[in-house]
Design an enzyme around this catalytic site. Structure first.
Site, PDB file in Angstrom:
ATOM      1  N   CYS A  46      -4.816   9.481  -0.034  1.00 29.77           N
ATOM      2  CA  CYS A  46      -4.823  10.919   0.211  1.00 29.77           C
ATOM      3  C   CYS A  46      -3.627  11.267   1.101  1.00 29.77           C
ATOM      4  CB  CYS A  46      -6.083  11.430   0.889  1.00 29.77           C
ATOM      5  SG  CYS A  46      -7.599  11.120  -0.013  1.00 29.77           S
TER       6      CYS A  46
ATOM      7  N   ARG B  79       0.180   8.704  -2.598  1.00 27.78           N
ATOM      8  CA  ARG B  79      -1.022   8.316  -1.845  1.00 27.78           C
ATOM      9  C   ARG B  79      -2.310   8.757  -2.524  1.00 27.78           C
ATOM     10  NH1 ARG B  79      -1.254   7.153   3.615  1.00 27.78           N
ATOM     11  NH2 ARG B  79       0.693   6.190   4.195  1.00 27.78           N
TER      12      ARG B  79
ATOM     13  N   TRP C 217      -7.255  11.306  -3.248  1.00 29.42           N
ATOM     14  CA  TRP C 217      -7.685  10.120  -3.996  1.00 29.42           C
ATOM     15  C   TRP C 217      -9.193  10.078  -3.815  1.00 29.42           C
ATOM     16  CZ3 TRP C 217     -10.165   5.437  -2.998  1.00 29.42           C
ATOM     17  CH2 TRP C 217     -10.033   4.465  -3.995  1.00 29.42           C
TER      18      TRP C 217
ATOM     19  N   ASN D 119      -8.582  12.859   5.451  1.00 30.37           N
ATOM     20  CA  ASN D 119      -8.407  11.525   4.871  1.00 30.37           C
ATOM     21  C   ASN D 119      -9.399  10.606   5.557  1.00 30.37           C
ATOM     22  OD1 ASN D 119      -6.238  12.501   3.491  1.00 30.37           O
ATOM     23  ND2 ASN D 119      -4.692  11.297   4.578  1.00 30.37           N
ATOM     24  N   GLY D 120      -9.970   9.679   4.799  1.00 32.55           N
ATOM     25  CA  GLY D 120     -10.915   8.744   5.396  1.00 32.55           C
ATOM     26  C   GLY D 120     -12.300   8.936   4.798  1.00 32.55           C
TER      27      GLY D 120
ATOM     28  N   GLU E 127       0.628 -12.430  -8.865  1.00 37.00           N
ATOM     29  CA  GLU E 127       1.337 -11.179  -8.609  1.00 37.00           C
ATOM     30  C   GLU E 127       1.849 -10.566  -9.919  1.00 37.00           C
ATOM     31  OE1 GLU E 127       1.471  -9.170  -6.311  1.00 37.00           O
ATOM     32  OE2 GLU E 127       3.306  -8.015  -6.547  1.00 37.00           O
TER      33      GLU E 127
ATOM     34  N   LYS F 291       0.757  -6.888 -11.301  1.00 35.24           N
ATOM     35  CA  LYS F 291       1.703  -5.818 -11.637  1.00 35.24           C
ATOM     36  C   LYS F 291       1.408  -5.279 -13.032  1.00 35.24           C
ATOM     37  CE  LYS F 291       2.758  -5.118  -8.507  1.00 35.24           C
ATOM     38  NZ  LYS F 291       2.691  -5.634  -7.175  1.00 35.24           N
TER      39      LYS F 291
ATOM     40  N   GLU G  87      -1.899  -3.245 -13.149  1.00 38.03           N
ATOM     41  CA  GLU G  87      -1.839  -1.976 -12.423  1.00 38.03           C
ATOM     42  C   GLU G  87      -1.158  -0.865 -13.202  1.00 38.03           C
ATOM     43  OE1 GLU G  87       0.306  -3.607  -8.889  1.00 38.03           O
ATOM     44  OE2 GLU G  87      -0.943  -2.163  -7.836  1.00 38.03           O
TER      45      GLU G  87
ATOM     46  N   HIS H 182      -9.328 -25.909 -17.555  1.00 40.76           N
ATOM     47  CA  HIS H 182     -10.731 -25.919 -17.140  1.00 40.76           C
ATOM     48  C   HIS H 182     -11.445 -24.634 -17.545  1.00 40.76           C
ATOM     49  CE1 HIS H 182     -10.159 -29.637 -14.946  1.00 40.76           C
ATOM     50  NE2 HIS H 182      -9.029 -29.127 -14.501  1.00 40.76           N
TER      51      HIS H 182
ATOM     52  N   LYS I  15      -1.357   4.511  -3.084  1.00 40.53           N
ATOM     53  CA  LYS I  15      -0.623   3.674  -2.150  1.00 40.53           C
ATOM     54  C   LYS I  15      -1.358   3.737  -0.822  1.00 40.53           C
ATOM     55  CE  LYS I  15       3.455   1.567  -1.715  1.00 40.53           C
ATOM     56  NZ  LYS I  15       3.678   0.427  -2.631  1.00 40.53           N
TER      57      LYS I  15
END
Ligand code: F6R
Length: 610
Positions: free
Chosen positions: A2, A27, A74, A100-101, A483, A487, A490, A506, A605
């Site tokens: 946010c 954000r 968000w 925010n929060g 990683e 990527k 996402e 395995h 983000k």
């Protein structure tokens, strides 16, 4: 997570707010809204989706006024919709809040307020704040007292801005767990959750601390603790430039940031890697140097990409610096009553320096007596301020939601820390200067990998329709496989998994057929032959092999359908080079599939909620 922007001054607030929100959109981009004081009442506008929707809905000249605030959301509580978008008003429409929060006790507060006659419109936790402030305002004492009392009743985290038509020339801001920064202009103040929204207007800022609130009007600002104690805040100068947060001719921030890596890695090394003198100097660790060198154990904490950096760091610190090292998801660490003993050093790794889980884990470790250090990008962020020492990665603002340049800079800093410790402990079995020179050569070698971007784009075109991907690597390149898979997931929404190459047999080997792209990281290092055997196993199941291999590898071409070449380097620095093609591959596949690369769905983000 946010974004918040506020303005108090003499200029039109709405355009400043919208421009600031656009800079914060990375954000959160589920919905956006703003509120402006106009003619004794609060005018609001909210839209689902991106800030541009809000901007185009702004009726020309109708939302005028020089005190206002805006929010890009968000979603946590309640789906993305206009009614759930911030700002949230009280029953009378005279108090507005952006937040925010997460207000954790919102449900019990809401029940009480409803019983007292308040009418709620949204499903959000935030709306509780507007009604609670309204309720407490009735007792007299003005807006400031009402906000202060409300915050005493609230559990959870917040960065809030409150305005009221009862006191139309001011904004009240408060922070607990969600960043807020106040910018000082000429006869005006700006508020934001991230300084990138302010830099166009001012470089002079002050950061709010947890438990503080400020009352801001064009005439001045007063800052207090929630217990009503006045505090003097220091003013700091922002150190980045406006062009660092603009796209600079690239189609996406992510592509720009991938291409910045030669420079950002150089910035992480600058002044620290002193090849001629044979020294690694890390000023931010100077006071904690002895603690670090004599650490009984190092625990690296992070989330997502930063956790992957920690995994590479574990290989470096254990094998080169000889310190037992553990890597933990911050979100798991904090809730499992970790045993911290004397001599433990905890290092939090975070691009934003604001990730809620990493911050909470760090506090937990600190409370239990660990020495806490940070490897952080955002200067002045909460994690940077709450650690006892640390190293900034100096990657500059990272706007693309998928982290790229921060990862390679985190690895660079971990390499520096490792070399410093290993040297101090007299543990290096290889020529120290040679290692330093190799590290110094990395920016140029990254540049060489980037020169191959066009070929990676072609490969992306060939593989873009795959439904699943497997990424394999061993040793320090196993985290690179993780990683690379992250990527791709996402930004392209293709399912991908990273695995240690040998672990594949395995279980995941059952997935391999002629439709499955398998990305194999096969540098010519000490375990090259082992990884090649794993590649053979994939080949035998007709998997589509894409290999990331060294320039002088003549054998891989016989096994792989596609080969991306990277220069050779010392084993533990390899991840810094090997991840670059995987970033580009994910990027070009996402572009080919037409997804929103910089703002992938459901993500934001800087995850400032738990
Ligand atoms: C992935 C990504 C996230 C972050 C994670 C931690 O591309 O960006 O997984 O790495 O949310 O964020 P920081 O490093 O800001 O603590």
């Amino acid at each position: 997570m946010c974004g918040i922007v506020g303005y108090v001054g003499s200029r039109e607030a709405a355009p400043i707010i919208v421009e600031g929100l656009k800079r914060l959109e990375y954000r959160g981009y589920d919905s956006a809204g703003l509120a402006v004081q106009r003619g004794g009442r609060i005018v609001t506008l909210k839209k689902v989706g991106k800030v541009s929707h809000l901007e185009s809905a702004l009726p020309a000249g109708a939302i005028t006024g020089s005190v206002g605030m805006g929010h890009t959301r968000w979603a946590t509580h309640g789906e993305p919709s206009e009614v759930n978008a911030h700002p949230h008003l009280d029953c009378s429409g005279s108090i507005a809040v952006i937040h925010n929060g997460v207000i954790e006790n919102y449900s019990s507060l809401k029940k009480k307020l409803i019983a007292g006659g308040h009418q709620f419109l949204s499903e959000t936790d935030t709306e509780v704040l507007s009604h609670l402030i309204e309720e407490l305002h009735k007792a007299g004492g003005g807006l400031e007292q009402a906000v202060r009392k409300a915050l005493h009743q609230v559990k959870g985290t917040y960065g809030i801005v409150v305005m009221s038509s009862h006191e139309p020339r001011k904004l009240i801001v408060a922070r607990k767990g969600s960043p807020l920064v106040i910018g000082f202009g000429e006869g005006e103040y700006l508020i934001a959750s991230d300084p990138s929204a302010l830099i166009r207007h001012t470089r002079k800022v002050t950061y709010m601390e947890d438990g503080e609130y400020a009352v801001i009007s064009a005439e001045g600002i007063s800052t207090k603790t929630l217990d009503d104690v006045t505090i003097q805040k220091s003013v700091e100068e922002l150190s980045f430039e406006l062009d660092q947060i603009e796209r600079g001719g690239f189609e996406h921030f992510m592509l720009k940031e991938i291409h910045e890596q030669p420079e950002t890695i150089r910035n992480a090394l600058r002044g620290r890697l002193q090849v001629e003198e044979g020294e690694v100097k890390l000023g931010g660790l100077e006071q904690m140097r002895e603690k670090l060198i004599s650490a009984r154990r190092i625990i690296l904490l992070g989330c997502g990409t930063s956790w992957h950096a920690g995994l590479v760091g574990e290989y470096m610190l254990e094998q080169i610096a000889g310190i037992p090292t553990e890597v933990e998801y911050a979100s798991e660490f904090r809730y499992r009553s970790p045993v911290i003993q004397q001599g433990d050093v905890v290092i939090a790794i975070s691009q934003s320096g604001e990730t809620a889980d990493t911050l909470a884990a760090l506090r937990e470790a600190k409370a239990k007596g660990a020495t806490v250090l940070g490897i952080v990008n955002v200067v002045g962020s909460t994690i940077a301020r709450e650690t006892q020492g640390g190293v900034y990665i100096h990657a500059g603002p990272e706007i693309g939601v998928a982290s790229t340049k921060a990862f390679t800079s985190q690895l660079t800093v971990l390499a520096l820390v490792t070399l410093m410790v290993a040297r101090a402990k007299g543990l290096l079995h290889v020529d120290y200067k040679l290692l330093m020179k190799e590290l110094d050569a990395l920016p140029e070698k990254v540049g060489k990998v980037l020169d191959g971007a066009a070929r990676i784009r072609e490969i992306a075109g060939e593989l873009k329709n795959a439904r699943n991907f497997l990424y394999l690597g061993r040793g320090a390149n196993f985290p690179v496989a993780l990683e690379g898979a992250l990527k791709l997931k996402e930004i392209s929404y293709i399912h991908a998994e990273g695995y240690p190459a040998a672990e594949m047999k395995h279980g995941p080997i059952a997935l391999i057929d002629e439709h499955m792209p398998v990305v194999c990281i096969v540098p010519k290092d000490a375990i090259y032959e082992k990884v090649m055997s794993n590649v053979q196993e994939v080949k035998a199941r007709r998997g589509r092999i894409l290999a990331v291999a060294n320039e002088d590898d003549d054998d891989i071409g016989h096994l792989a359908e596609f080969v991306i070449r990277v220069p050779r380097t010392f084993g533990f620095f390899g991840p810094i080079l090997n991840v670059i093609p995987l970033q580009l591959l994910a990027y070009y596949i996402a572009v080919a599939r037409g997804t929103n690369v910089d703002q992938p769905r459901n993500l934001a983000k800087s995850v400032t909620v738990e």
